[in-house]
Design a protein around this motif. Structure first.
Motif, mmCIF file in Angstrom:
data_model
loop_
_atom_site.group_PDB
_atom_site.id
_atom_site.type_symbol
_atom_site.label_atom_id
_atom_site.label_comp_id
_atom_site.label_asym_id
_atom_site.label_seq_id
_atom_site.Cartn_x
_atom_site.Cartn_y
_atom_site.Cartn_z
ATOM 1 N N ALA A 130 0.934 -1.079 -0.158
ATOM 2 C CA ALA A 130 -0.068 -0.073 -0.099
ATOM 3 C C ALA A 130 0.822 1.248 -0.026
ATOM 4 C CB ALA A 130 -0.769 -0.058 1.378
ATOM 5 N N MET A 131 1.904 1.042 0.847
ATOM 6 C CA MET A 131 2.642 2.288 0.876
ATOM 7 C C MET A 131 3.615 2.825 -0.471
ATOM 8 S SD MET A 131 3.166 4.304 3.421
ATOM 9 C CE MET A 131 4.426 5.257 2.817
ATOM 10 N N MET A 132 3.770 1.582 -1.364
ATOM 11 C CA MET A 132 4.476 1.711 -2.602
ATOM 12 C C MET A 132 3.442 2.256 -3.547
ATOM 13 S SD MET A 132 6.111 -2.361 -2.874
ATOM 14 C CE MET A 132 6.323 -2.045 -4.503
ATOM 15 N N ALA A 133 2.269 1.991 -3.344
ATOM 16 C CA ALA A 133 1.417 2.538 -4.442
ATOM 17 C C ALA A 133 0.748 3.891 -4.162
ATOM 18 C CB ALA A 133 0.078 1.402 -4.499
ATOM 19 N N ASP A 203 -8.058 -5.026 -1.170
ATOM 20 C CA ASP A 203 -7.977 -6.492 -1.592
ATOM 21 C C ASP A 203 -6.750 -6.346 -2.537
ATOM 22 O OD1 ASP A 203 -10.484 -6.972 -1.027
ATOM 23 O OD2 ASP A 203 -11.469 -6.705 -2.907
ATOM 24 N N ILE A 204 -5.543 -5.870 -1.819
ATOM 25 C CA ILE A 204 -4.220 -6.115 -2.464
ATOM 26 C C ILE A 204 -3.816 -7.067 -2.962
ATOM 27 C CG2 ILE A 204 -1.754 -5.285 -2.230
ATOM 28 C CD1 ILE A 204 -2.804 -3.175 -0.132
ATOM 29 N N THR A 205 -3.487 -7.454 -4.101
ATOM 30 C CA THR A 205 -2.939 -8.293 -4.790
ATOM 31 C C THR A 205 -4.219 -9.365 -5.319
ATOM 32 O OG1 THR A 205 -2.457 -10.260 -3.121
ATOM 33 C CG2 THR A 205 -0.767 -8.624 -3.436
ATOM 34 N N PRO A 230 -10.646 -6.513 2.733
ATOM 35 C CA PRO A 230 -9.324 -6.041 3.570
ATOM 36 C C PRO A 230 -8.829 -4.794 2.856
ATOM 37 C CG PRO A 230 -9.380 -8.477 3.074
ATOM 38 C CD PRO A 230 -10.430 -8.060 2.251
ATOM 39 N N THR A 231 -8.696 -3.741 3.885
ATOM 40 C CA THR A 231 -8.491 -2.344 3.356
ATOM 41 C C THR A 231 -7.317 -1.787 4.215
ATOM 42 O OG1 THR A 231 -10.675 -2.229 2.358
ATOM 43 C CG2 THR A 231 -9.364 -0.039 2.574
ATOM 44 N N LEU A 232 -6.585 -0.901 3.634
ATOM 45 C CA LEU A 232 -5.362 -0.297 4.231
ATOM 46 C C LEU A 232 -5.636 1.178 4.032
ATOM 47 C CD1 LEU A 232 -2.211 -1.300 5.712
ATOM 48 C CD2 LEU A 232 -2.196 0.842 4.653
ATOM 49 N N PHE A 233 -5.517 2.007 5.025
ATOM 50 C CA PHE A 233 -5.801 3.471 4.828
ATOM 51 C C PHE A 233 -4.462 4.238 5.205
ATOM 52 C CE2 PHE A 233 -9.976 1.772 5.913
ATOM 53 C CZ PHE A 233 -10.858 2.161 5.083
ATOM 54 N N ILE A 234 -4.355 5.183 4.306
ATOM 55 C CA ILE A 234 -2.982 5.876 4.623
ATOM 56 C C ILE A 234 -3.259 7.465 4.471
ATOM 57 C CG2 ILE A 234 -0.451 6.241 4.348
ATOM 58 C CD1 ILE A 234 -0.660 3.550 2.503
#
Length: 237
Positions: A130-133, A203-205, A230-234
């Motif tokens: 997520a950080m990369m993207a 939904d990474i990958t 599944p989610t990551l927030f930044i």
């Protein structure tokens, strides 16, 4: 002569129902082929993952201990007994990299205390992907786990993280229980300054992967359903 100790292998797994060898290197398959002793988050999930990696492996040969947030710290040293007997031991999380936002970190800490060699293997980490993207500051970032459920405490925490991001140029990432993702997104958009940047990585990958970075103001115009995904927030101020 003292029995040589086995190694502790940290074995990443997929972030969802992705064919394992599409996102995992061959070294993970080789490790699973020769390791029969494991510490896992949930035995059923780990057995299914191992079967997907090596369908010929005899499941009756597998010896597993479970570790989760309810595990008594006094039980952890016993989990490493196979290493003391000369067997390699694998640690498998339910998703992604063991030891990263994962209870397996306690096993790793104990392994270092007992002088057991720790071998981390390459695999997907939702936090790093997520950080990369995101396009945010990858030189200085923090993962904050879950935010408070209480609305008042959550608002205070969001404002605190936004301030930290602004003061230290530090990206701030966090997660939520998947069935509360939409509510968290609403809280963020009500609380953040309009010009604060927000990345939502979902939904990474997986085939349904969704990753978008925009200002809080622009996010108010975007329609996306994150329920049970599944989610990551930044955030980056």
């Amino acid at each position: 002569m003292q029995q040589p100790k086995g190694n502790l292998y940290l074995i990443p797994c997929t972030l969802g129902d992705t064919p394992p060898l599409e996102v995992l290197p061959l070294l993970v398959k080789k490790a699973i082929e020769h390791i029969n002793h494991y510490v896992v988050e949930h035995e059923k999930n780990a057995r299914r993952f191992i079967k997907n990696i090596d369908s010929k492996k005899n499941q009756t040969d597998l010896v597993m201990s479970e570790i989760n947030k309810f595990t008594n710290a006094d039980d952890i040293p016993q989990m490493l007994e196979p290493c003391l007997q000369g067997f390699d031991l694998g640690v498998i999380s339910d998703a992604g990299c063991p030891g990263i936002a994962d209870p397996g970190a306690a096993v790793v800490q104990e392994a270092h205390r007992q002088g057991i060699k720790v071998v981390p293997l390459v695999g997907p980490s939702s936090i790093l992907l997520a950080m990369m993207a995101s396009g945010f500051n990858g030189q200085n970032f923090a993962f904050n786990g879950y935010l408070p459920i209480d609305k008042g405490e959550r608002k205070t925490t969001i404002k605190r993280l936004e301030k930290l991001s602004s003061e230290y140029d530090q990206s701030q990432s966090f997660i939520e229980t998947p069935y509360r993702n939409n509510q968290l997104l609403e809280s963020l958009l009500r609380t953040l300054n309009p010009d604060t940047m927000l990345c939502v990585a979902c939904d990474i990958t997986l085939p349904s992967e969704y990753i978008k970075t925009a200002s809080a103001a622009d996010w108010k115009k975007i329609k996306v359903d994150l329920h049970k995904r599944p989610t990551l927030f930044i955030i980056q101020k």
